[in-house]
Design a protein around this motif. Structure first.
Motif, PDB file in Angstrom:
ATOM      1  N   GLY A  72       0.830  -1.196   0.000  1.00 48.87           N
ATOM      2  CA  GLY A  72       0.000   0.000   0.000  1.00 48.87           C
ATOM      3  C   GLY A  72       0.864   1.246   0.000  1.00 48.87           C
ATOM      4  O   GLY A  72       2.037   1.222  -0.354  1.00 48.87           O
ATOM      5  N   ILE A  73       0.264   2.329   0.424  1.00 52.27           N
ATOM      6  CA  ILE A  73       0.921   3.633   0.443  1.00 52.27           C
ATOM      7  C   ILE A  73       1.120   4.048   1.893  1.00 52.27           C
ATOM      8  O   ILE A  73       0.204   3.947   2.709  1.00 52.27           O
ATOM      9  CB  ILE A  73       0.051   4.703  -0.254  1.00 52.27           C
ATOM     10  N   SER A  74       2.318   4.525   2.207  1.00 54.08           N
ATOM     11  CA  SER A  74       2.592   5.085   3.529  1.00 54.08           C
ATOM     12  C   SER A  74       3.166   6.479   3.335  1.00 54.08           C
ATOM     13  O   SER A  74       3.886   6.730   2.372  1.00 54.08           O
ATOM     14  CB  SER A  74       3.607   4.235   4.300  1.00 54.08           C
ATOM     15  N   MET A  75       2.832   7.355   4.262  1.00 54.38           N
ATOM     16  CA  MET A  75       3.424   8.680   4.272  1.00 54.38           C
ATOM     17  C   MET A  75       3.881   8.945   5.700  1.00 54.38           C
ATOM     18  O   MET A  75       3.126   8.731   6.648  1.00 54.38           O
ATOM     19  CB  MET A  75       2.434   9.744   3.794  1.00 54.38           C
ATOM     20  N   TYR A  76       5.127   9.378   5.829  1.00 51.98           N
ATOM     21  CA  TYR A  76       5.723   9.661   7.123  1.00 51.98           C
ATOM     22  C   TYR A  76       6.012  11.151   7.223  1.00 51.98           C
ATOM     23  O   TYR A  76       6.510  11.750   6.270  1.00 51.98           O
ATOM     24  CB  TYR A  76       7.031   8.891   7.300  1.00 51.98           C
ATOM     25  N   VAL A  77       5.745  11.755   8.381  1.00 51.11           N
ATOM     26  CA  VAL A  77       6.070  13.151   8.629  1.00 51.11           C
ATOM     27  C   VAL A  77       7.468  13.171   9.236  1.00 51.11           C
ATOM     28  O   VAL A  77       7.737  12.496  10.230  1.00 51.11           O
ATOM     29  CB  VAL A  77       5.049  13.812   9.575  1.00 51.11           C
ATOM     30  N   LEU A  78       8.371  13.963   8.599  1.00 47.04           N
ATOM     31  CA  LEU A  78       9.771  14.022   9.014  1.00 47.04           C
ATOM     32  C   LEU A  78      10.184  15.449   9.346  1.00 47.04           C
ATOM     33  O   LEU A  78       9.540  16.410   8.935  1.00 47.04           O
ATOM     34  CB  LEU A  78      10.667  13.497   7.885  1.00 47.04           C
ATOM     35  N   ASP A  79      11.295  15.562  10.039  1.00 48.61           N
ATOM     36  CA  ASP A  79      11.831  16.875  10.396  1.00 48.61           C
ATOM     37  C   ASP A  79      12.478  17.544   9.180  1.00 48.61           C
ATOM     38  O   ASP A  79      12.455  17.004   8.070  1.00 48.61           O
ATOM     39  CB  ASP A  79      12.822  16.747  11.550  1.00 48.61           C
ATOM     40  N   GLY A  80      13.074  18.708   9.384  1.00 52.40           N
ATOM     41  CA  GLY A  80      13.690  19.466   8.297  1.00 52.40           C
ATOM     42  C   GLY A  80      14.874  18.771   7.661  1.00 52.40           C
ATOM     43  O   GLY A  80      15.176  18.986   6.492  1.00 52.40           O
ATOM     44  N   SER A  81      15.567  17.914   8.424  1.00 57.30           N
ATOM     45  CA  SER A  81      16.707  17.184   7.874  1.00 57.30           C
ATOM     46  C   SER A  81      16.265  15.938   7.113  1.00 57.30           C
ATOM     47  O   SER A  81      17.088  15.261   6.499  1.00 57.30           O
ATOM     48  CB  SER A  81      17.670  16.780   8.992  1.00 57.30           C
ATOM     49  N   ALA A  82      14.984  15.621   7.175  1.00 58.27           N
ATOM     50  CA  ALA A  82      14.389  14.453   6.511  1.00 58.27           C
ATOM     51  C   ALA A  82      14.964  13.141   7.031  1.00 58.27           C
ATOM     52  O   ALA A  82      15.035  12.156   6.308  1.00 58.27           O
ATOM     53  CB  ALA A  82      14.537  14.545   4.997  1.00 58.27           C
ATOM     54  N   THR A  83      15.356  13.140   8.308  1.00 58.64           N
ATOM     55  CA  THR A  83      15.928  11.926   8.890  1.00 58.64           C
ATOM     56  C   THR A  83      15.190  11.427  10.125  1.00 58.64           C
ATOM     57  O   THR A  83      15.314  10.263  10.470  1.00 58.64           O
ATOM     58  CB  THR A  83      17.410  12.150   9.272  1.00 58.64           C
ATOM     59  N   LYS A  84      14.448  12.298  10.788  1.00 58.45           N
ATOM     60  CA  LYS A  84      13.765  11.918  12.024  1.00 58.45           C
ATOM     61  C   LYS A  84      12.252  12.086  11.879  1.00 58.45           C
ATOM     62  O   LYS A  84      11.783  13.067  11.321  1.00 58.45           O
ATOM     63  CB  LYS A  84      14.255  12.777  13.187  1.00 58.45           C
ATOM     64  N   MET A  85      11.525  11.124  12.432  1.00 60.01           N
ATOM     65  CA  MET A  85      10.068  11.170  12.375  1.00 60.01           C
ATOM     66  C   MET A  85       9.548  12.240  13.340  1.00 60.01           C
ATOM     67  O   MET A  85      10.114  12.457  14.402  1.00 60.01           O
ATOM     68  CB  MET A  85       9.503   9.806  12.711  1.00 60.01           C
ATOM     69  N   VAL A  86       8.435  12.878  12.947  1.00 59.88           N
ATOM     70  CA  VAL A  86       7.780  13.910  13.755  1.00 59.88           C
ATOM     71  C   VAL A  86       6.330  13.477  13.975  1.00 59.88           C
ATOM     72  O   VAL A  86       5.475  13.707  13.108  1.00 59.88           O
ATOM     73  CB  VAL A  86       7.836  15.290  13.057  1.00 59.88           C
ATOM     74  N   PRO A  87       6.035  12.827  15.098  1.00 57.14           N
ATOM     75  CA  PRO A  87       4.650  12.427  15.377  1.00 57.14           C
ATOM     76  C   PRO A  87       3.764  13.651  15.580  1.00 57.14           C
ATOM     77  O   PRO A  87       4.135  14.592  16.293  1.00 57.14           O
ATOM     78  CB  PRO A  87       4.759  11.617  16.665  1.00 57.14           C
ATOM     79  N   ILE A  88       2.613  13.643  14.917  1.00 56.07           N
ATOM     80  CA  ILE A  88       1.677  14.762  15.018  1.00 56.07           C
ATOM     81  C   ILE A  88       0.316  14.246  15.485  1.00 56.07           C
ATOM     82  O   ILE A  88      -0.014  13.081  15.288  1.00 56.07           O
ATOM     83  CB  ILE A  88       1.534  15.504  13.662  1.00 56.07           C
ATOM     84  N   PRO A  89      -0.490  15.098  16.103  1.00 62.17           N
ATOM     85  CA  PRO A  89      -1.828  14.685  16.557  1.00 62.17           C
ATOM     86  C   PRO A  89      -2.855  14.822  15.437  1.00 62.17           C
ATOM     87  O   PRO A  89      -3.535  15.834  15.332  1.00 62.17           O
ATOM     88  CB  PRO A  89      -2.115  15.646  17.703  1.00 62.17           C
ATOM     89  N   SER A  90      -2.925  13.822  14.573  1.00 63.90           N
ATOM     90  CA  SER A  90      -3.856  13.864  13.459  1.00 63.90           C
ATOM     91  C   SER A  90      -4.397  12.459  13.205  1.00 63.90           C
ATOM     92  O   SER A  90      -3.670  11.482  13.332  1.00 63.90           O
ATOM     93  CB  SER A  90      -3.139  14.379  12.201  1.00 63.90           C
TER      94      SER A  90
END
Length: 180
Positions: free
Chosen positions: A85-103
């Protein structure tokens, strides 16, 4: 005339030598204590990620997906398109660390062959995500998969830290390790 030229030359040279200090002359915060420098060897357990020279971050996200710039590289989203399937991950400005968001979901809008459609990617928290927060959003929508395969383009809008970020999605078929 000759005296005026000589005076002008001396004045110009004085400005150059007096006005242009090197950055080391002004630096007073440099720690010159040799005890502060570590003699320990630097060991790299793995190869560093391939960097995108124009942006200073990896060419692909930590999951091997395509990077989507959010804001002026304040954050990134990583689009992973594969058999599951399709996954989308939210990352920081360096594109290396995940940023969990309340959504609860991300909404992707795509255009393909003159048609426009929106697709929901549901929050899919990982085991270490805090309650009510995640950096991973997924979908098994066959139409989304089909449209991305066909080169559909569009956008995703993500709320991060109270601010709305829009990222352009354009699926690239010319990357290694891509399987459908």
């Amino acid at each position: 005339m000759k005296t005026a030229l000589t005076c002008l030359s001396i004045f110009a040279l004085t400005i150059v030598f007096v006005g242009c200090k090197s950055s080391t002359d002004e630096s007073t915060d440099v720690n010159t204590d040799s005890a502060a420098v570590s003699d320990a060897p630097i060991i790299m357990d793995e190869m560093p990620p391939m960097l995108d020279g124009a942006h200073g971050h990896p060419e692909h996200g930590p999951h091997g997906g395509e990077l989507v710039e959010l804001g002026k590289e304040d954050f990134h989203a990583e689009l992973v398109h594969g058999d599951g399937g399709i996954s989308m991950y939210v990352l920081d400005g360096s594109a290396t660390k995940m940023v969990p968001i309340p959504s609860e979901k991300l909404v992707v809008s795509l255009k393909h062959d003159g048609q426009v459609a929106t697709f929901d990617l549901a929050a899919n928290p990982e085991a270490n995500d805090a309650a009510g927060r995640t950096a991973r959003f997924t979908s098994t929508d066959a139409k989304l998969d089909e449209w991305l395969d066909a080169g559909a383009e569009g956008a995703v809008v993500i709320q991060i830290e109270g601010k709305s970020y829009t990222g352009k999605i354009a699926h690239d078929h010319d990357h290694a390790g891509h399987n459908h």
